[in-house]
Design a protein around this motif. Structure first.
Motif, PDB file in Angstrom:
ATOM      1  N   MET A 251       0.830  -1.210   0.000  1.00  0.00           N
ATOM      2  CA  MET A 251       0.000   0.000   0.000  1.00  0.00           C
ATOM      3  C   MET A 251       0.861   1.254   0.000  1.00  0.00           C
ATOM      4  O   MET A 251       0.540   2.245  -0.669  1.00  0.00           O
ATOM      5  N   LEU A 252       1.961   1.213   0.750  1.00  0.00           N
ATOM      6  CA  LEU A 252       2.868   2.361   0.779  1.00  0.00           C
ATOM      7  C   LEU A 252       3.442   2.628  -0.610  1.00  0.00           C
ATOM      8  O   LEU A 252       3.443   3.773  -1.085  1.00  0.00           O
ATOM      9  N   LEU A 253       3.926   1.593  -1.268  1.00  0.00           N
ATOM     10  CA  LEU A 253       4.539   1.772  -2.581  1.00  0.00           C
ATOM     11  C   LEU A 253       3.524   2.200  -3.631  1.00  0.00           C
ATOM     12  O   LEU A 253       3.894   2.799  -4.649  1.00  0.00           O
ATOM     13  N   VAL A 258       4.494   8.447  -4.011  1.00  0.00           N
ATOM     14  CA  VAL A 258       5.741   7.686  -4.136  1.00  0.00           C
ATOM     15  C   VAL A 258       6.150   7.644  -5.606  1.00  0.00           C
ATOM     16  O   VAL A 258       5.509   6.992  -6.425  1.00  0.00           O
ATOM     17  N   LYS A 259       7.227   8.356  -5.912  1.00  0.00           N
ATOM     18  CA  LYS A 259       7.710   8.448  -7.289  1.00  0.00           C
ATOM     19  C   LYS A 259       9.053   7.764  -7.496  1.00  0.00           C
ATOM     20  O   LYS A 259       9.573   7.746  -8.609  1.00  0.00           O
ATOM     21  N   HIS A 260       9.611   7.231  -6.419  1.00  0.00           N
ATOM     22  CA  HIS A 260      10.883   6.518  -6.552  1.00  0.00           C
ATOM     23  C   HIS A 260      10.994   5.514  -5.409  1.00  0.00           C
ATOM     24  O   HIS A 260      10.550   5.784  -4.287  1.00  0.00           O
ATOM     25  N   VAL A 261      11.597   4.372  -5.709  1.00  0.00           N
ATOM     26  CA  VAL A 261      11.842   3.344  -4.694  1.00  0.00           C
ATOM     27  C   VAL A 261      13.281   2.875  -4.838  1.00  0.00           C
ATOM     28  O   VAL A 261      13.740   2.582  -5.951  1.00  0.00           O
ATOM     29  N   HIS A 262      13.982   2.819  -3.709  1.00  0.00           N
ATOM     30  CA  HIS A 262      15.339   2.260  -3.716  1.00  0.00           C
ATOM     31  C   HIS A 262      15.369   1.019  -2.840  1.00  0.00           C
ATOM     32  O   HIS A 262      14.875   1.023  -1.710  1.00  0.00           O
ATOM     33  N   ILE A 263      15.988  -0.031  -3.366  1.00  0.00           N
ATOM     34  CA  ILE A 263      16.023  -1.328  -2.689  1.00  0.00           C
ATOM     35  C   ILE A 263      17.465  -1.804  -2.582  1.00  0.00           C
ATOM     36  O   ILE A 263      18.211  -1.759  -3.556  1.00  0.00           O
TER      37      ILE A 263
END
Length: 633
Positions: A251-253, A258-263
């Motif tokens: 849900m957060l993503l 949220v325009k960027h995700v780093h893993i």
């Protein structure tokens, strides 16, 4: 920021309150977008962060070093060693990163105006071939003598199609005045310093406000991170929250801000995040645009490449020591842990080297495999290899301490994979990231190499056999890092020779360590280098994007093929790390006090205070014994 300021409310009533609060903290309309801040203001933030690091108030916050040792299943003396090492690594990684960022940004802001000297890495520049530009070499660190590194770059050429970027169709998410944009960093589960470096890279380097979701294994990192990152948090550019569930993370993503995700994690996690973002943005963005929203540092079946040639017994022992140390650190649960030893089939010393390697794996102590799923995954992998007919040897070693309990599954298993293209070859251990105590050996058939021995010394084995095999991702997983070992017999300047330089240019790994453990490649990323999968590895097995580039050598789109080449000392030199004899905790603590400061005199003073304090408490601990002796007399 005051709670009375206007905010853009997080549009996700299903998220837990702590997540909505964390998002709303970053979405305040009165907060200037981080991407639009003047460089001078970003410099001020970075300098405040550096002072927070120097304060060392974070070093025992929520007793995180002790909690980490408990996670590692290390009691007693092993726990003390672990805690001291964790604080030292956290301190040096953060200091190096922030200091280098400040130096790079100050040069950008003041360089031409004040005739500022460029950073050392930018002063040295040379070309290899027609399109490769190399920066360096420069010293890696004062605490790592004899180690240097370079940054190798290739310019993109849109007309010729050479070095095609994986991110041509990008989403430019953080370059406008819109405040409704947030980056999510998914915290790493295997090392405590990775999450905060990822936050710094996204906020300072890329100017993205960050919500950090901690890994469920390391909730106690919230306390030290809060102290260090307070300058970002108070300005509305950083917030953090604990893990709740996979569903909540989805849900957060999927939140519109949220325009960027780093893993930093596993390839499977990155693919799952991509699917979530595709579903959330299906009507607005193309597949390539969604992929451009994700940067990641993933795993690798890290190869240890032994060049042909004549090695001394000491050199073979030192290679074995480095491979064993890297494999057994964190029980192999590191993205850069050695996984595949690559040998020339015709190498006359291959049997002797195997003996040395097994001796080292049995000499250096074993630690418990704490990472969830690691034991099961590696047990299944080894059982499959046995059924296939591969020879599997368990390297039984002592426990890291008398108090630490280990099982047979914790020991490293060496799998003989055979030779590609020949009967009995087992490719399975090369095609996955083990992330645990499995080490494979593969022999490359170099019988077609009809070169003379002198031409073999010019890198023909590496160029003709090792590089083509490793660059083909049907043969081996990932492109994050590797090590190449070369003997002194090839000459002191062999690594500078044109044939070997061509090998380095052709090998598509993000970090290449020469006569050194690949873990120091990450150190280079905090000193102006980069860390990440190679951009020409289009499957993305080791991730997308990179950490570092603090001098802007690579920039945003100026270069699409880059790597770090790290040079260690001669193999005759005893390796720095050995799990059987770690530095005493007091030594690491004293060094940390000496270097974690903006003044040498302050560092010396803090170190002396620490030594006196330790001596005092040591003396106090002997008082009961002294009292009994006096009473007996």
């Amino acid at each position: 920021m005051s709670s009375t300021m206007a905010v853009t409310t997080a549009d996700s009533s299903e998220l837990p309150p702590i997540y909505n609060k964390a998002l709303n903290h970053l979405l305040q309309e009165d907060t200037p977008p981080l991407a639009t801040l003047p460089d001078q203001e970003v410099l001020s933030i970075a300098k405040e962060i550096l002072q927070a690091i120097y304060s060392q108030q974070w070093s025992e916050a929520d007793q995180w070093p002790a909690q980490e040792a408990a996670l590692y299943k290390l009691p007693g003396s092993a726990a003390l060693n672990s805690a001291a090492a964790s604080k030292f690594v956290m301190c040096t990684a953060l200091m190096d990163y922030v200091r280098t960022f400040i130096e790079g940004l100050e040069y950008k802001v003041l360089g031409d105006k004040d005739k500022e000297e460029p950073p050392e890495l930018l002063k040295k520049k040379r070309c290899v071939g027609e399109d490769v530009v190399v920066y360096g070499p420069v010293s890696l660190s004062a605490t790592l003598p004899g180690n240097t590194f370079e940054v190798w770059t290739s310019s993109s050429d849109e007309n010729t199609g050479k070095h095609t970027s994986k991110q041509k169709d990008k989403v430019q998410s953080f370059t406008t005045n819109d405040t409704k944009r947030v980056a999510v960093v998914l915290g790493a589960g295997n090392q405590s310093f990775l999450g905060i470096i990822d936050v710094l890279d996204n906020t300072l380097r890329h100017r993205r406000p960050v919500l950090l979701k901690h890994h469920p294994l390391r909730p106690w990192l919230a306390a030290p991170y809060a102290i260090i990152l307070e300058p970002l948090a108070t300005r509305g550019y950083f917030s953090q929250c604990q893990d709740v569930s996979i569903q909540v993370t989805k849900m957060l993503l999927s939140h519109p801000a949220v325009k960027h995700v780093h893993i930093t994690g596993a390839y499977s996690t990155a693919k799952a995040v991509e699917e979530i973002l595709m579903q959330a943005n299906n009507s607005e963005l193309s597949s390539s645009q969604v992929k451009s929203m994700i940067t990641s540092e993933l795993g690798c079946a890290t190869p240890q490449i032994i060049d042909d040639g004549d090695y001394t017994t000491k050199e073979l022992s030192h290679i074995a020591q480095m491979i064993a140390c890297g494999k057994k650190t964190n029980c192999g649960s590191n993205c850069l842990s050695p996984q595949v030893v690559v040998l020339p089939k015709s190498w006359k010393q291959k049997h002797l080297f195997r003996e040395k390697l097994l001796q080292e794996l049995e000499r250096q102590p074993t630690t418990p495999c704490y990472y969830p799923g690691s034991l099961e995954k590696n047990r299944s992998l080894v059982e499959d290899c046995k059924r296939f007919g591969s020879k599997c040897i368990i390297a039984v070693a002592p426990s890291v301490s008398a108090e630490t309990k280990i099982t047979e599954d914790d020991h490293v298993v060496v799998v003989e994979c055979g030779t590609p293209g020949q009967k009995g070859y087992n490719s399975q251990p090369l095609l996955v990231e083990a992330f645990g105590p499995t080490l494979s050996i593969v022999e490359l058939d170099d019988s077609n190499n009809n070169s003379s021995s002198s031409s073999q010394d010019d890198g023909m084995y590496l160029a003709n056999f090792a590089v083509p095999f490793l660059n083909n991702k049907e043969n081996i997983f990932g492109s994050l890092s590797c090590s190449i070992f070369i003997p002194k017999s090839k000459g002191p300047s062999y690594h500078e020779s044109e044939p070997f330089q061509k090998v380095l240019s052709a090998l598509n790994y993000g970090s290449i360590a020469i006569n050194q453990m690949s873990l120091f490649g990450y150190t280079a990323s905090t000193k102006g280098g980069i860390w990440g999968g190679h951009s020409l590895e289009t499957l993305g097995q080791s991730g997308n994007g990179n950490i570092g580039d603090l001098y802007g050598i690579i920039g945003d789109g100026n270069c699409t093929a880059a790597k770090v080449v790290l040079y260690g000392p001669s193999l005759e030199t005893k390796p720095l790390l050995d799990n059987s004899s770690p530095p005493p905790p007091v030594v690491l603590d004293v060094i940390r006090e000496l270097i974690c400061t903006d003044s040498i005199m302050k560092g010396v003073g803090k170190a002396l205070v620490l030594i006196c304090r330790r001596m005092f408490y040591a003396g106090i601990s002997y008082l009961p014994i002294l009292g009994r002796l006096v009473g007996d007399n």
